[in-house]
Design a protein around this motif. Structure first.
Motif, PDB file in Angstrom:
ATOM      1  N   ALA A  97      58.695  35.761  27.768  1.00 60.26           N
ATOM      2  CA  ALA A  97      58.547  34.898  28.826  1.00 60.26           C
ATOM      3  C   ALA A  97      57.377  34.354  28.755  1.00 60.26           C
ATOM      4  O   ALA A  97      56.350  34.950  28.237  1.00 60.26           O
ATOM      5  N   THR A  98      57.170  33.401  29.753  1.00 64.47           N
ATOM      6  CA  THR A  98      55.924  32.714  30.067  1.00 64.47           C
ATOM      7  C   THR A  98      55.344  33.121  31.402  1.00 64.47           C
ATOM      8  O   THR A  98      56.014  32.563  32.245  1.00 64.47           O
ATOM      9  N   PRO A  99      54.088  33.463  31.481  1.00 64.59           N
ATOM     10  CA  PRO A  99      53.430  33.711  32.750  1.00 64.59           C
ATOM     11  C   PRO A  99      52.938  32.130  33.329  1.00 64.59           C
ATOM     12  O   PRO A  99      52.375  31.560  32.473  1.00 64.59           O
ATOM     13  N   VAL A 100      53.235  31.958  34.396  1.00 64.53           N
ATOM     14  CA  VAL A 100      52.901  30.583  35.061  1.00 64.53           C
ATOM     15  C   VAL A 100      51.850  30.872  36.023  1.00 64.53           C
ATOM     16  O   VAL A 100      52.091  31.689  37.153  1.00 64.53           O
ATOM     17  N   PHE A 101      50.568  30.537  36.027  1.00 63.91           N
ATOM     18  CA  PHE A 101      49.560  30.896  36.781  1.00 63.91           C
ATOM     19  C   PHE A 101      49.451  29.795  38.211  1.00 63.91           C
ATOM     20  O   PHE A 101      49.481  28.627  38.160  1.00 63.91           O
ATOM     21  N   ALA A 102      49.615  30.568  39.355  1.00 66.09           N
ATOM     22  CA  ALA A 102      49.399  29.889  40.507  1.00 66.09           C
ATOM     23  C   ALA A 102      48.155  30.397  41.377  1.00 66.09           C
ATOM     24  O   ALA A 102      47.602  31.528  41.113  1.00 66.09           O
ATOM     25  N   ASP A 103      47.790  29.541  42.254  1.00 65.47           N
ATOM     26  CA  ASP A 103      46.551  29.563  43.130  1.00 65.47           C
ATOM     27  C   ASP A 103      46.684  31.002  44.269  1.00 65.47           C
ATOM     28  O   ASP A 103      47.678  31.434  44.486  1.00 65.47           O
ATOM     29  N   ILE A 104      45.634  31.424  44.692  1.00 64.69           N
ATOM     30  CA  ILE A 104      45.653  32.590  45.749  1.00 64.69           C
ATOM     31  C   ILE A 104      45.200  31.875  47.050  1.00 64.69           C
ATOM     32  O   ILE A 104      44.715  30.870  47.353  1.00 64.69           O
ATOM     33  N   ASP A 105      45.665  32.765  47.997  1.00 58.49           N
ATOM     34  CA  ASP A 105      45.026  32.465  49.397  1.00 58.49           C
ATOM     35  C   ASP A 105      43.564  32.968  49.587  1.00 58.49           C
ATOM     36  O   ASP A 105      43.174  34.006  49.170  1.00 58.49           O
ATOM     37  N   PRO A 106      42.503  32.072  50.155  1.00 60.79           N
ATOM     38  CA  PRO A 106      41.380  32.614  50.036  1.00 60.79           C
ATOM     39  C   PRO A 106      40.857  33.749  50.916  1.00 60.79           C
ATOM     40  O   PRO A 106      39.649  34.279  50.813  1.00 60.79           O
ATOM     41  N   PRO A 325      41.504  26.102  42.160  1.00 54.61           N
ATOM     42  CA  PRO A 325      40.177  26.126  42.578  1.00 54.61           C
ATOM     43  C   PRO A 325      39.754  27.316  43.488  1.00 54.61           C
ATOM     44  O   PRO A 325      38.700  27.955  43.447  1.00 54.61           O
ATOM     45  N   GLU A 326      40.859  27.938  44.048  1.00 54.43           N
ATOM     46  CA  GLU A 326      40.441  29.282  44.771  1.00 54.43           C
ATOM     47  C   GLU A 326      40.272  30.370  44.009  1.00 54.43           C
ATOM     48  O   GLU A 326      39.442  31.205  44.219  1.00 54.43           O
ATOM     49  N   THR A 327      40.899  30.270  42.911  1.00 54.64           N
ATOM     50  CA  THR A 327      40.758  31.484  42.025  1.00 54.64           C
ATOM     51  C   THR A 327      39.671  31.318  41.290  1.00 54.64           C
ATOM     52  O   THR A 327      38.810  32.542  41.218  1.00 54.64           O
ATOM     53  N   GLU A 328      39.131  30.042  40.916  1.00 54.43           N
ATOM     54  CA  GLU A 328      37.739  29.814  40.154  1.00 54.43           C
ATOM     55  C   GLU A 328      36.686  30.041  41.139  1.00 54.43           C
ATOM     56  O   GLU A 328      35.549  30.746  40.944  1.00 54.43           O
ATOM     57  N   ARG A 329      36.881  29.975  42.594  1.00 48.10           N
ATOM     58  CA  ARG A 329      35.774  30.200  43.463  1.00 48.10           C
ATOM     59  C   ARG A 329      35.676  31.777  43.650  1.00 48.10           C
ATOM     60  O   ARG A 329      34.656  32.343  43.657  1.00 48.10           O
ATOM     61  N   ALA A 330      36.779  32.457  43.776  1.00 47.02           N
ATOM     62  CA  ALA A 330      36.814  34.067  43.996  1.00 47.02           C
ATOM     63  C   ALA A 330      36.217  34.518  42.766  1.00 47.02           C
ATOM     64  O   ALA A 330      35.407  35.403  42.878  1.00 47.02           O
ATOM     65  N   CYS A 331      36.355  34.034  41.348  1.00 51.08           N
ATOM     66  CA  CYS A 331      35.995  34.758  40.304  1.00 51.08           C
ATOM     67  C   CYS A 331      34.254  34.592  40.320  1.00 51.08           C
ATOM     68  O   CYS A 331      33.612  35.488  40.060  1.00 51.08           O
ATOM     69  N   ALA A 332      33.926  33.484  40.900  1.00 47.65           N
ATOM     70  CA  ALA A 332      32.254  33.336  41.013  1.00 47.65           C
ATOM     71  C   ALA A 332      31.636  33.991  42.183  1.00 47.65           C
ATOM     72  O   ALA A 332      30.339  34.367  42.029  1.00 47.65           O
ATOM     73  N   GLU A 333      32.440  34.500  43.326  1.00 51.77           N
ATOM     74  CA  GLU A 333      31.898  34.972  44.344  1.00 51.77           C
ATOM     75  C   GLU A 333      32.050  36.622  44.684  1.00 51.77           C
ATOM     76  O   GLU A 333      31.373  37.158  45.372  1.00 51.77           O
ATOM     77  N   VAL A 334      33.202  37.071  44.071  1.00 53.71           N
ATOM     78  CA  VAL A 334      33.588  38.275  44.442  1.00 53.71           C
ATOM     79  C   VAL A 334      32.738  39.392  44.424  1.00 53.71           C
ATOM     80  O   VAL A 334      32.318  39.453  43.102  1.00 53.71           O
ATOM     81  N   LEU A 335      32.518  40.516  45.231  1.00 54.57           N
ATOM     82  CA  LEU A 335      31.802  41.586  44.535  1.00 54.57           C
ATOM     83  C   LEU A 335      32.414  42.847  45.438  1.00 54.57           C
ATOM     84  O   LEU A 335      32.414  42.825  46.752  1.00 54.57           O
ATOM     85  N   SER A 336      32.923  43.873  44.641  1.00 50.01           N
ATOM     86  CA  SER A 336      33.336  44.983  45.463  1.00 50.01           C
ATOM     87  C   SER A 336      32.287  46.134  45.609  1.00 50.01           C
ATOM     88  O   SER A 336      31.872  46.812  44.532  1.00 50.01           O
ATOM     89  N   LEU A 337      32.337  46.558  46.822  1.00 47.83           N
ATOM     90  CA  LEU A 337      31.386  47.537  47.190  1.00 47.83           C
ATOM     91  C   LEU A 337      31.927  48.861  47.370  1.00 47.83           C
ATOM     92  O   LEU A 337      33.180  49.029  47.260  1.00 47.83           O
ATOM     93  N   PRO A 338      31.156  50.163  47.128  1.00 47.26           N
ATOM     94  CA  PRO A 338      31.831  51.268  47.102  1.00 47.26           C
ATOM     95  C   PRO A 338      32.671  51.423  48.701  1.00 47.26           C
ATOM     96  O   PRO A 338      31.837  51.365  49.723  1.00 47.26           O
ATOM     97  N   VAL A 339      33.658  52.012  48.427  1.00 43.63           N
ATOM     98  CA  VAL A 339      34.632  52.518  49.679  1.00 43.63           C
ATOM     99  C   VAL A 339      35.386  53.612  49.679  1.00 43.63           C
ATOM    100  O   VAL A 339      36.193  54.171  50.454  1.00 43.63           O
ATOM    101  N   HIS A 340      35.130  54.345  48.464  1.00 42.82           N
ATOM    102  CA  HIS A 340      36.066  55.286  47.957  1.00 42.82           C
ATOM    103  C   HIS A 340      35.972  56.569  49.142  1.00 42.82           C
ATOM    104  O   HIS A 340      34.781  56.584  49.653  1.00 42.82           O
ATOM    105  N   PRO A 341      36.849  57.583  49.101  1.00 41.11           N
ATOM    106  CA  PRO A 341      36.694  58.667  49.899  1.00 41.11           C
ATOM    107  C   PRO A 341      35.576  59.598  49.949  1.00 41.11           C
ATOM    108  O   PRO A 341      35.434  60.414  50.487  1.00 41.11           O
ATOM    109  N   ALA A 342      34.849  59.863  48.767  1.00 39.49           N
ATOM    110  CA  ALA A 342      33.892  60.680  48.314  1.00 39.49           C
ATOM    111  C   ALA A 342      32.641  60.216  48.920  1.00 39.49           C
ATOM    112  O   ALA A 342      31.604  61.141  48.834  1.00 39.49           O
TER     113      ALA A 342
END
Length: 363
Positions: A97-106, A325-342
């Motif tokens: 099948a073909t994946p069709v890409f849609a944008d995200i909620d910011p 646009p929201e996907t591209e902006r997220a790719c440029a801006e997101v950074l995941s910080l440590p949050v794990h239970p250890a």
């Protein structure tokens, strides 16, 4: 940096997991057996409201088999986010099948229902949202879109064990849902996946497909694969499942501490009706995210991760040019910080102090 690096993620494996593995090894029953069956039942009861579950060898295997069991194949289109791990779209492509890409909620980073509706064509067979970072997608609106257009709804719940939407557990909405059990997830089986199924027909189809297409030995009913989970992996998963609730509460406490203390970055929002399980704590750094991450590690000893730096549609494997646009902006801006239970209290303070110092300095 003299202090030890605060890791971005850390699998928690204890003596109980080792003892469970030893128990299975001593039994001589190592391949799929009673541990897998017990794990499937316990996972179903504790995480997806009793929906029948089928254990498989990986999260990607779970997506692939779920799609095949739901009848997805050549000529079909499945709407997916581009802002996620590549396995989501890969699994669709693997069925033909073909994946069709849609944008995200910011705000939530999950599929935007209006973008999904705009992407529907006469070939659209299904939509498959990802509950990204442990925040559930808007399943109410997505289910309405799916119903309105007569298409199926699937769930990629790889990062969302125990999350809920409007009081209902993720994994209990779609024709099927997949949970990943990879080592960095909120719980692990070492490697593996779990498929929650809406109907007995789906359960049987996924069971056949994971086991060479056979229920009885040598009586292959369909063309299948070998994507079984071993009893060794299931034994680890059963122990981890017993720890998941406490770990999730710790993740929530860690996330609350970060949100209360961070300044100068855009902290994540939990929307009304959502119960977040904080697989990732993802902030936005509006300018020079990569430089910020490098300085955070080098100057403050705090690890971080970028999930995800390249939209799926732009990967060499798909090579598409799309306006998301929201996907591209997220790719440029997101950074995941440590949050794990250890994380220790001292480490949490280091994360906050490091981020705030860099934000103040304009890094």
């Amino acid at each position: 940096m003299s202090a030890q690096m605060v890791p971005a993620a850390k699998p928690l494996i204890g003596d109980e997991e080792r003892e469970a593995v030893d128990r299975v090894l001593r039994s001589g029953m190592i391949a799929q057996g009673p541990e897998v069956a017990a794990f499937e039942q316990e996972f179903a009861d504790q995480l997806v409201g009793g929906r029948s579950c089928v254990a498989v060898s990986s999260g990607t295997a779970g997506l692939h088999l779920g799609l095949l069991a739901a009848g997805i194949g050549p000529g079909d289109e499945v709407i997916v986010p581009s802002f996620t791990f590549a396995a989501t779209a890969n699994s669709v492509a693997l069925t033909g099948a073909t994946p069709v890409f849609a944008d995200i909620d910011p705000v939530t980073f999950c599929l935007e229902p209006s973008a999904v509706e705009a992407a529907i064509t006469e070939r659209t067979a299904a939509v498959m949202p990802v509950h990204l970072y442990g925040h559930p997608a808007d399943m109410t609106s997505l289910a309405e879109v799916a119903q309105r257009h007569g298409i199926q709804l699937f769930e990629d719940a790889a990062q969302a064990h125990g999350a809920t939407w409007q009081g209902r557990p993720v994994g209990a909405f779609g024709t099927f849902a997949m949970f990943s059990l990879y080592p960095t997830k909120n719980m692990t089986s070492g490697e593996g996946g779990m498929v929650a199924c809406a109907t007995p027909e789906m359960v049987r189809s996924v069971q056949l497909l994971r086991n060479q297409g056979m229920e009885r030995r040598y009586e292959n009913e369909v063309v299948g694969l070998n994507q079984r989970m071993t009893d060794v992996h299931a034994a680890i998963g059963r122990v981890q499942l017993g720890k998941l609730h406490a770990w999730t509460e710790q993740r929530r406490a860690n996330a609350a501490f970060l949100s209360a203390g961070l300044d100068g970055v855009v902290v994540p929002t939990v929307v009304a009706g959502a119960e977040h399980v904080w697989h990732q704590y993802t902030v936005r750094v509006p300018s020079d995210r990569d430089g910020f991450a490098a300085a955070l590690a080098q100057e403050h000893g705090v690890g971080s991760g970028v999930y995800y730096p390249i939209p799926n549609h732009a990967l060499p494997s798909f090579g598409l040019t799309l306006g998301l646009p929201e996907t591209e902006r997220a790719c440029a801006e997101v950074l995941s910080l440590p949050v794990h239970p250890a994380l220790s209290e001292r480490e949490l303070h280091r994360v906050v102090e490091g981020v705030n110092a860099l934000a103040k300095a304009g890094a």
